[in-house]
Write a protein that holds these residues in place. Structure first.
Motif, PDB file in Angstrom:
ATOM      1  N   ARG A 176     -87.717  28.045  51.720  1.00 53.08           N
ATOM      2  CA  ARG A 176     -88.321  28.078  50.420  1.00 53.08           C
ATOM      3  C   ARG A 176     -89.767  27.137  50.014  1.00 53.08           C
ATOM      4  N   ARG A 177     -90.399  26.913  51.627  1.00 50.35           N
ATOM      5  CA  ARG A 177     -92.004  27.192  51.831  1.00 50.35           C
ATOM      6  C   ARG A 177     -93.238  28.583  51.057  1.00 50.35           C
ATOM      7  N   ILE A 178     -92.517  28.909  52.105  1.00 54.65           N
ATOM      8  CA  ILE A 178     -92.859  30.539  51.967  1.00 54.65           C
ATOM      9  C   ILE A 178     -92.744  31.538  50.722  1.00 54.65           C
ATOM     10  N   ALA A 179     -91.957  30.836  49.745  1.00 57.02           N
ATOM     11  CA  ALA A 179     -91.553  31.566  48.388  1.00 57.02           C
ATOM     12  C   ALA A 179     -92.868  30.335  47.897  1.00 57.02           C
ATOM     13  N   ARG A 180     -92.798  28.755  47.976  1.00 59.11           N
ATOM     14  CA  ARG A 180     -94.212  28.170  47.199  1.00 59.11           C
ATOM     15  C   ARG A 180     -95.541  28.395  46.903  1.00 59.11           C
ATOM     16  N   ASN A 181     -95.662  29.230  47.927  1.00 56.82           N
ATOM     17  CA  ASN A 181     -96.772  29.870  48.564  1.00 56.82           C
ATOM     18  C   ASN A 181     -97.820  30.676  47.701  1.00 56.82           C
ATOM     19  N   ASP A 182     -98.233  30.763  46.850  1.00 59.37           N
ATOM     20  CA  ASP A 182     -98.690  31.534  45.673  1.00 59.37           C
ATOM     21  C   ASP A 182     -99.390  33.311  46.681  1.00 59.37           C
ATOM     22  N   ARG A 183     -99.743  32.991  48.329  1.00 62.94           N
ATOM     23  CA  ARG A 183    -100.768  33.816  48.656  1.00 62.94           C
ATOM     24  C   ARG A 183     -99.117  34.698  50.378  1.00 62.94           C
ATOM     25  N   PHE A 184     -98.597  34.162  49.372  1.00 58.11           N
ATOM     26  CA  PHE A 184     -96.828  35.398  50.317  1.00 58.11           C
ATOM     27  C   PHE A 184     -96.298  35.860  49.607  1.00 58.11           C
ATOM     28  N   GLU A 185     -96.010  37.164  50.172  1.00 53.39           N
ATOM     29  CA  GLU A 185     -95.051  37.910  49.501  1.00 53.39           C
ATOM     30  C   GLU A 185     -94.088  37.763  50.330  1.00 53.39           C
ATOM     31  N   LEU A 186     -92.485  38.060  50.068  1.00 54.30           N
ATOM     32  CA  LEU A 186     -91.069  37.750  50.233  1.00 54.30           C
ATOM     33  C   LEU A 186     -91.039  39.048  49.842  1.00 54.30           C
ATOM     34  N   ALA A 187     -90.706  40.194  51.323  1.00 52.23           N
ATOM     35  CA  ALA A 187     -89.532  41.253  51.624  1.00 52.23           C
ATOM     36  C   ALA A 187     -87.860  41.329  52.262  1.00 52.23           C
ATOM     37  N   ASN A 188     -87.755  42.695  52.047  1.00 54.75           N
ATOM     38  CA  ASN A 188     -86.571  42.648  52.735  1.00 54.75           C
ATOM     39  C   ASN A 188     -86.378  42.833  54.095  1.00 54.75           C
ATOM     40  N   HIS A 189     -85.528  42.581  55.243  1.00 57.24           N
ATOM     41  CA  HIS A 189     -85.523  43.196  56.808  1.00 57.24           C
ATOM     42  C   HIS A 189     -84.500  42.949  56.801  1.00 57.24           C
ATOM     43  N   THR A 190     -83.376  43.590  56.111  1.00 57.48           N
ATOM     44  CA  THR A 190     -82.007  44.287  56.136  1.00 57.48           C
ATOM     45  C   THR A 190     -81.624  42.285  56.485  1.00 57.48           C
ATOM     46  N   TYR A 191     -79.961  42.353  56.284  1.00 57.88           N
ATOM     47  CA  TYR A 191     -79.320  41.476  56.602  1.00 57.88           C
ATOM     48  C   TYR A 191     -78.701  40.649  57.669  1.00 57.88           C
ATOM     49  N   GLY A 192     -78.489  41.608  58.782  1.00 58.12           N
ATOM     50  CA  GLY A 192     -78.337  41.070  60.082  1.00 58.12           C
ATOM     51  C   GLY A 192     -79.438  41.874  61.503  1.00 58.12           C
TER      52      GLY A 192
ATOM     53  N   GLU B  37     -81.204  31.915  55.117  1.00 64.42           N
ATOM     54  CA  GLU B  37     -79.823  31.655  54.826  1.00 64.42           C
ATOM     55  C   GLU B  37     -79.880  29.963  56.085  1.00 64.42           C
ATOM     56  N   GLN B  38     -80.011  30.717  57.654  1.00 62.29           N
ATOM     57  CA  GLN B  38     -80.032  29.479  58.701  1.00 62.29           C
ATOM     58  C   GLN B  38     -81.355  28.724  58.648  1.00 62.29           C
ATOM     59  N   TYR B  39     -82.534  29.218  57.978  1.00 61.38           N
ATOM     60  CA  TYR B  39     -83.880  28.474  56.892  1.00 61.38           C
ATOM     61  C   TYR B  39     -84.230  28.401  55.416  1.00 61.38           C
ATOM     62  N   PRO B  40     -83.242  27.458  54.997  1.00 57.03           N
ATOM     63  CA  PRO B  40     -83.942  28.075  53.667  1.00 57.03           C
ATOM     64  C   PRO B  40     -85.094  26.773  52.977  1.00 57.03           C
ATOM     65  N   GLN B  41     -84.946  25.864  54.116  1.00 58.03           N
ATOM     66  CA  GLN B  41     -86.179  25.097  53.662  1.00 58.03           C
ATOM     67  C   GLN B  41     -87.407  25.499  53.868  1.00 58.03           C
ATOM     68  N   VAL B  42     -87.275  26.241  54.898  1.00 54.72           N
ATOM     69  CA  VAL B  42     -88.629  27.502  55.438  1.00 54.72           C
ATOM     70  C   VAL B  42     -88.788  28.389  54.890  1.00 54.72           C
TER      71      VAL B  42
ATOM     72  N   VAL C  89     -78.631  45.730  52.405  1.00 56.43           N
ATOM     73  CA  VAL C  89     -80.012  45.722  51.290  1.00 56.43           C
ATOM     74  C   VAL C  89     -80.038  45.244  50.328  1.00 56.43           C
ATOM     75  N   ASP C  90     -79.148  45.657  49.545  1.00 53.15           N
ATOM     76  CA  ASP C  90     -79.129  45.032  48.271  1.00 53.15           C
ATOM     77  C   ASP C  90     -78.816  43.469  48.021  1.00 53.15           C
ATOM     78  N   LYS C  91     -77.804  43.168  48.744  1.00 56.03           N
ATOM     79  CA  LYS C  91     -77.517  41.494  49.338  1.00 56.03           C
ATOM     80  C   LYS C  91     -78.428  40.287  49.812  1.00 56.03           C
ATOM     81  N   THR C  92     -79.415  41.464  50.844  1.00 56.73           N
ATOM     82  CA  THR C  92     -80.545  40.753  51.140  1.00 56.73           C
ATOM     83  C   THR C  92     -81.070  40.253  49.836  1.00 56.73           C
ATOM     84  N   PHE C  93     -81.547  41.295  49.060  1.00 51.91           N
ATOM     85  CA  PHE C  93     -82.627  41.056  48.399  1.00 51.91           C
ATOM     86  C   PHE C  93     -81.890  39.883  46.996  1.00 51.91           C
ATOM     87  N   ASP C  94     -80.537  40.133  47.025  1.00 50.71           N
ATOM     88  CA  ASP C  94     -79.934  39.229  46.086  1.00 50.71           C
ATOM     89  C   ASP C  94     -80.600  37.565  47.034  1.00 50.71           C
ATOM     90  N   ILE C  95     -80.214  37.579  48.322  1.00 56.08           N
ATOM     91  CA  ILE C  95     -80.481  36.173  48.325  1.00 56.08           C
ATOM     92  C   ILE C  95     -82.144  35.617  48.310  1.00 56.08           C
TER      93      ILE C  95
END
Length: 304
Positions: free
Chosen positions: A153-169, A146-151, A192-198
């Motif tokens: 988005r940059r991570i998500a656009r890279n096909d070599r990067f995966e996104l995983a969950n590290h809790t909300y706060g 939420e603090q760095y949405p553009q960053v 954790v569920d909320k973070t997956f949604d975000i």
């Protein structure tokens, strides 16, 4: 004397017999087995089955293989079961996983808001990974996203990067975990569920991998994640990059302990892991010297 018309009939009959003999006499020229239909193509007659096609079409490029659809999300497990905890992949082959935690707590966000801290997003790390085409997996807190949405988005656009969950706060799921505030047990699952949604809103290579803050967890914490169908990922190579004053100890910690299948823990939080971007090129060079190749976490865990 016969009448004139009778002589005409006799001559006509003789001519008819001669014509019949000519048309039924076998020809001395054999019937062709193939009939030319064009200067380039020779077609077989119906009574002579060909052993090969009558002509070969012009060679064309093979169609691109169809990319198989992803039938499951990496890290997904059966909901209702206590999630598995993994530290590394198989010790065969040469793959290792570079993982980067993106921590953000309430107090860290207050430091940003007050101006005491400039950034918890180390873009130089992303620059290096993208420039060298290095795969990586990012464990994101929902608050950091939420603090760095553009960053993000940059991570998500890279096909070599995966996104995983590290809790909300980045709150701890147990007592006495590096001074982190403790999350109430009643809120563990929803956090954790909320973070997956975000994270999921950004697309890209989504996973069901989860990492506890500080790697601190117990049976109750694992039971809280059972409804979510996740895989808990700790790691076997702790870089020690948070609050490091020099990059050399980070490099030494990684290269001394790394092995095939290792899961390396680093941080992309610039203000409290300021030396990681300086250490990264030396880590990559050291992995190459050892014949080890960075890969996404899903690839390392799936390697056999």
């Amino acid at each position: 004397m016969k009448p004139a018309w009778a002589a005409f009939v006799s001559v006509a009959a003789v001519l008819a017999v001669v014509a019949l003999l000519v048309t039924t006499w076998p020809s001395t020229t054999p019937t062709p087995r193939f009939v030319a239909t064009s200067p380039e193509v020779v077609a077989p007659t119906s009574d002579v089955p060909p052993s090969t096609p009558p002509h070969t079409p012009l060679a064309t490029s093979s169609p691109s293989p169809r990319v198989p659809e992803r039938t499951s999300v990496p890290g997904a497990t059966r909901r209702g079961n206590r999630p598995p905890v993994v530290n590394s992949g198989p010790r065969t082959g040469n793959l290792v996983a570079l993982t980067f935690d993106a921590d953000l707590t309430v107090s860290m966000r207050e430091s940003l808001d007050s101006g005491r801290v400039k950034s918890y997003a180390n873009l130089r790390i992303l620059d290096q990974l993208e420039r060298d085409r290095v795969p990586a997996t990012f464990f994101l807190t929902g608050m950091w996203v939420e603090q760095y949405p553009q960053v993000t988005r940059r991570i998500a656009r890279n096909d070599r990067f995966e996104l995983a969950n590290h809790t909300y706060g980045h709150e701890s799921f147990v007592d006495n975990c590096y001074g982190l505030p403790r999350i109430p047990r009643s809120k563990m699952t929803s956090d954790v569920d909320k973070t997956f949604d975000i994270i999921g809103r950004y697309g890209g290579r989504q996973t069901r991998f989860f990492r506890f803050p500080g790697l601190c967890h117990d049976r109750a914490a694992l039971d809280a994640l059972a409804p979510l169908g996740v895989t808990v990922v700790d790691g076997d190579v702790v870089s020690g990059d948070p609050f490091a004053k020099r990059w050399q100890p980070i490099v030494k910690a990684v290269l001394t302990n790394v092995r095939p299948g290792s899961v390396i823990i680093l941080h992309v939080t610039e203000a409290n892991a300021a030396m990681t971007d300086d250490a990264l090129p030396h880590i990559l060079a050291g992995l190459k010297e050892r014949g080890l190749q960075p890969a996404m976490l899903s690839e390392v865990l799936a390697a056999r």
